[in-house]
Write a protein that holds these residues in place. Sequence first.
Motif, mmCIF file in Angstrom:
data_model
loop_
_atom_site.group_PDB
_atom_site.id
_atom_site.type_symbol
_atom_site.label_atom_id
_atom_site.label_comp_id
_atom_site.label_asym_id
_atom_site.label_seq_id
_atom_site.Cartn_x
_atom_site.Cartn_y
_atom_site.Cartn_z
ATOM 1 N N GLY A 51 2.750 1.808 -3.057
ATOM 2 C CA GLY A 51 2.103 2.170 -4.370
ATOM 3 C C GLY A 51 2.204 1.233 -5.390
ATOM 4 N N ARG A 52 2.539 -0.307 -5.279
ATOM 5 C CA ARG A 52 2.799 -1.206 -6.162
ATOM 6 C C ARG A 52 2.800 -2.584 -5.465
ATOM 7 N NH1 ARG A 52 7.339 -2.676 -9.529
ATOM 8 N NH2 ARG A 52 6.552 -4.383 -9.438
ATOM 9 N N GLU A 59 0.747 -1.273 0.002
ATOM 10 C CA GLU A 59 -0.092 0.172 -0.018
ATOM 11 C C GLU A 59 0.796 1.383 -0.041
ATOM 12 O OE1 GLU A 59 -2.991 2.379 2.862
ATOM 13 O OE2 GLU A 59 -2.349 0.380 3.395
ATOM 14 N N ARG A 78 9.157 6.668 -0.293
ATOM 15 C CA ARG A 78 9.073 6.612 -1.566
ATOM 16 C C ARG A 78 10.142 7.559 -2.012
ATOM 17 N NH1 ARG A 78 3.172 6.011 -3.846
ATOM 18 N NH2 ARG A 78 4.356 5.815 -5.998
#
Length: 250
Positions: free
Chosen positions: A44-45, A41, A249
């Motif tokens: 993002g992948r 989550e 990230r």
Amino acid sequence: MTTSPSDDHVRARARSFDAAAVLYGANRPGYPAELFDAVEELAGRPLDGARVADVGAGTGIASALLEARGARVVGVEPGDGMAAEFRRARPGIPLVRGDGDRLPLADGSVDLLTYAQAWHWTDPARSVPEARRVLRPGGALALWWNDLDVSVPWIDAQDRRVAALFSAEPGIAPRGLPAELPFTTREVRWSRRIPLDTHLANLASHSAFLVLGPGVAGEFFDAERALLLGRFPDGTVTEEYVTTLCLART
């Protein structure tokens, strides 16, 4: 006043795992599925198909769970004993020798860089630039730790006994997160029901006990076994954990 550990002391504790790799691999806990859900989550992948480098991989506990989620994993491990046990236990997962301060990985080569119970052994002045170098644009750095849940009374009492034993022992550097990276933190609570001897062996596999010496450590664990058998006469305990995930990230 908090005492800072010397570099020699930290190195000795880091090296202590090599002589206890089998103990470590057999008794340390794994990680819950919810942790990897949170990684996906926040990154993002999906992990499925992701190129992942698991740094400080040890005996491959996290590496194997990442691979089970479909990730293309390579382990990175500096220790001779831990690397040997990784290769014995996880022969299908590639392993390279190195550490987070000097990653043996190409620039922009991974989608996800993970540190399971290992970030605190790095020097962030080196490991952060290395993470930025090897992560592809949009990749993520994920750090996580398992901690026994001290809100559980018997775990809190044991934690206090351990703290008393090491009252003069300087600790390892705190788990400070580099301010230059935008970390998001999640906590996952979970448990495992195990034999008392597995719980004690798990505790014994921590570096503070590994460098303590067999005499003092043996006395401590004999006393713990007797005390906990009084509380858990069937010889089985439920370890309650809080797994803390910190992910940034790039």
